[in-house]
Design a protein around this motif. Structure first.
Motif, mmCIF file in Angstrom:
data_model
loop_
_atom_site.group_PDB
_atom_site.id
_atom_site.type_symbol
_atom_site.label_atom_id
_atom_site.label_comp_id
_atom_site.label_asym_id
_atom_site.label_seq_id
_atom_site.Cartn_x
_atom_site.Cartn_y
_atom_site.Cartn_z
ATOM 1 N N LEU A 3 0.835 -1.201 0.000
ATOM 2 C CA LEU A 3 0.000 0.000 0.000
ATOM 3 C C LEU A 3 0.868 1.248 0.000
ATOM 4 C CD1 LEU A 3 -2.767 1.438 0.306
ATOM 5 C CD2 LEU A 3 -2.490 1.183 2.789
ATOM 6 N N THR A 4 0.578 2.152 -0.936
ATOM 7 C CA THR A 4 1.223 3.464 -0.991
ATOM 8 C C THR A 4 0.157 4.528 -0.771
ATOM 9 O OG1 THR A 4 2.932 2.740 -2.544
ATOM 10 C CG2 THR A 4 2.498 5.090 -2.434
ATOM 11 N N VAL A 5 0.363 5.394 0.212
ATOM 12 C CA VAL A 5 -0.562 6.486 0.507
ATOM 13 C C VAL A 5 0.118 7.790 0.111
ATOM 14 C CG1 VAL A 5 -1.898 7.667 2.280
ATOM 15 C CG2 VAL A 5 -1.597 5.181 2.400
ATOM 16 N N GLU A 6 -0.513 8.512 -0.814
ATOM 17 C CA GLU A 6 0.107 9.726 -1.352
ATOM 18 C C GLU A 6 -0.964 10.693 -1.841
ATOM 19 O OE1 GLU A 6 2.417 11.623 -1.835
ATOM 20 O OE2 GLU A 6 4.317 10.605 -1.470
ATOM 21 N N LEU A 7 -0.528 11.866 -2.300
ATOM 22 C CA LEU A 7 -1.414 12.799 -2.977
ATOM 23 C C LEU A 7 -1.931 12.175 -4.267
ATOM 24 C CD1 LEU A 7 0.656 16.105 -2.718
ATOM 25 C CD2 LEU A 7 -1.171 15.346 -1.200
ATOM 26 N N SER A 8 -3.164 12.530 -4.640
ATOM 27 C CA SER A 8 -3.742 11.960 -5.858
ATOM 28 C C SER A 8 -2.870 12.227 -7.076
ATOM 29 C CB SER A 8 -5.148 12.523 -6.084
ATOM 30 O OG SER A 8 -6.052 12.053 -5.101
ATOM 31 N N GLY A 9 -2.385 13.460 -7.211
ATOM 32 C CA GLY A 9 -1.546 13.795 -8.359
ATOM 33 C C GLY A 9 -0.293 12.948 -8.412
ATOM 34 N N THR A 10 0.325 12.721 -7.259
ATOM 35 C CA THR A 10 1.531 11.892 -7.186
ATOM 36 C C THR A 10 1.224 10.446 -7.557
ATOM 37 O OG1 THR A 10 2.448 13.321 -5.467
ATOM 38 C CG2 THR A 10 3.397 11.112 -5.679
ATOM 39 N N LEU A 11 0.073 9.943 -7.094
ATOM 40 C CA LEU A 11 -0.298 8.557 -7.408
ATOM 41 C C LEU A 11 -0.492 8.373 -8.908
ATOM 42 C CD1 LEU A 11 -2.825 7.836 -4.513
ATOM 43 C CD2 LEU A 11 -0.507 6.936 -4.746
ATOM 44 N N VAL A 57 -4.767 2.297 -8.585
ATOM 45 C CA VAL A 57 -4.815 3.525 -7.801
ATOM 46 C C VAL A 57 -6.264 3.897 -7.517
ATOM 47 C CG1 VAL A 57 -4.570 6.031 -8.056
ATOM 48 C CG2 VAL A 57 -2.599 4.544 -8.435
ATOM 49 N N LEU A 58 -6.524 4.299 -6.276
ATOM 50 C CA LEU A 58 -7.803 4.864 -5.868
ATOM 51 C C LEU A 58 -7.534 6.320 -5.484
ATOM 52 C CD1 LEU A 58 -10.814 4.710 -5.001
ATOM 53 C CD2 LEU A 58 -10.017 3.882 -2.772
ATOM 54 N N ALA A 59 -8.020 7.255 -6.277
ATOM 55 C CA ALA A 59 -7.643 8.646 -6.067
ATOM 56 C C ALA A 59 -8.661 9.587 -6.686
ATOM 57 C CB ALA A 59 -6.261 8.900 -6.676
ATOM 58 N N LYS A 60 -8.441 10.876 -6.458
ATOM 59 C CA LYS A 60 -9.276 11.909 -7.081
ATOM 60 C C LYS A 60 -8.799 12.145 -8.509
ATOM 61 C CE LYS A 60 -8.432 15.116 -3.984
ATOM 62 N NZ LYS A 60 -7.765 14.453 -2.859
ATOM 63 N N TYR A 96 -2.461 21.117 0.488
ATOM 64 C CA TYR A 96 -1.406 20.177 0.139
ATOM 65 C C TYR A 96 -0.381 20.897 -0.743
ATOM 66 C CZ TYR A 96 -4.149 16.042 1.556
ATOM 67 O OH TYR A 96 -4.838 15.088 2.255
ATOM 68 N N PRO A 97 0.831 20.389 -0.810
ATOM 69 C CA PRO A 97 1.784 20.924 -1.791
ATOM 70 C C PRO A 97 1.404 20.459 -3.198
ATOM 71 C CG PRO A 97 2.743 19.041 -0.661
ATOM 72 C CD PRO A 97 1.429 19.317 0.021
ATOM 73 N N PRO A 98 1.962 21.063 -4.240
ATOM 74 C CA PRO A 98 1.746 20.546 -5.600
ATOM 75 C C PRO A 98 2.248 19.097 -5.671
ATOM 76 C CG PRO A 98 2.789 22.703 -5.653
ATOM 77 C CD PRO A 98 2.821 22.247 -4.226
ATOM 78 N N PRO A 99 1.623 18.187 -6.449
ATOM 79 C CA PRO A 99 0.540 18.450 -7.406
ATOM 80 C C PRO A 99 -0.849 18.145 -6.860
ATOM 81 C CG PRO A 99 1.454 16.269 -7.784
ATOM 82 C CD PRO A 99 2.159 16.816 -6.575
ATOM 83 N N GLY A 100 -1.136 18.579 -5.628
ATOM 84 C CA GLY A 100 -2.436 18.297 -5.036
ATOM 85 C C GLY A 100 -3.584 18.817 -5.885
#
Length: 292
Positions: free
Chosen positions: A123-131, A143-146, A183-187
């Protein structure tokens, strides 16, 4: 009594609150989706949705059916796997946006691990943009993200409105720049918040930046400023900023599942986890039906 295909259709409609979106997700005609829901309502003898030309909402009986449908489908899948002798193996690299850390995603992952003990889940937990970047680079399998509403990638889990939230005691001065917690970019929520303020011509300043959701929540609870957040995932101790504060509308955001492009030994495991998340997607939402 309850056909599994009808239950899957019901869950898709309940999660997207759209017969059209559910049809796209399931690869069915919209008339078939309506038929499945009608047959399930006939089987229960209860109305599960209220719907008109503009909206779809769950009834109280529909809310109750959510839990039953999930459990019935989980047992159905377990029985199918047991008697067909299928056992998934391999390493699955799964990335989830930090928005889901405070939801019931761990329950879904625990159930997946129980059903597929021979899958090594990373499992990797990160910002959606990073994922999304890591997925494109081949570093993740699922990936499960925005995503932004105009982004075509991914399978919709649900869509929600973005709202401004902060501490209940927070009062904004209309003559001073809006204090932002971001969040920082790329949020993605960061970008949408800044774009909305720029369109309105409203001045702003960054009061807190953190790559950790817990850090953002702590800053917001301390009254340092406001943050853009999904209406259905508002953390405890924070509330929506009232309209009288004059902050701009933020629009909506989609939560999606995106598969990696390359085929791998984890393909079967990725498909199974995606199915589990889609079946339990309503558990990821904290308060969609509380009018937040």
């Amino acid at each position: 009594m309850y056909d599994p295909s009808h239950l899957r259709t019901f869950l898709s409609v309940a999660q997207t609150l759209s017969f059209t979106q559910a049809a796209r997700r399931l690869g069915l005609r919209q008339s078939t989706v309506s038929q499945h829901v009608r047959r399930l309502e006939d089987a229960t003898g209860r109305q599960l949705f209220t719907r008109d030309t503009h909206s779809v909402e769950l009834t109280e009986d529909g809310e109750a059916m959510l839990g039953f449908a999930r459990r019935i489908l989980e047992v159905h899948e377990q029985a199918t796997a047991f008697f067909t002798g299928t056992r998934l193996r391999g390493r699955l690299r799964f990335g989830a946006s930090e928005d889901f850390v405070l939801t019931r995603l761990p329950e879904i992952l625990e159930g997946f691990r129980h059903d597929h003990p021979e899958v090594d889940l990373e499992l990797t937990v990160e910002l959606s943009g990073t994922l999304h970047e890591q997925l494109t680079a081949g570093k993740l399998d699922l990936v499960l993200a925005k995503r932004r509403p105009e982004d075509p990638r991914g399978e919709l889990v649900w869509h929600d409105r973005l709202v401004w939230i902060g501490a209940e005691r927070l009062r904004l001065d209309p003559d001073r720049p809006v204090p932002l917690i971001v969040y920082p970019p790329p949020g993605i929520t960061r970008a949408l918040a800044l774009e909305a303020l720029q369109r309105q011509g409203r001045e702003w300043r960054v009061a807190c930046t953190s790559g950790s959701l817990n850090g953002l929540i702590a800053a917001a609870r301390a009254g340092l400023g406001v943050m853009a957040h999904s209406r259905g995932l508002i953390p405890p101790g924070l509330v929506r900023i009232p309209d009288r504060a004059g902050l701009p509308e933020l629009g909506r955001v989609d939560f999606v599942l995106v598969h990696g492009r390359r085929l791998s030994s984890a393909q079967g495991a990725a498909d199974a986890l995606a199915a589990a998340i889609l079946a339990g997607g309503d558990r990821l939402q904290r308060s969609r039906h509380r009018g937040l």
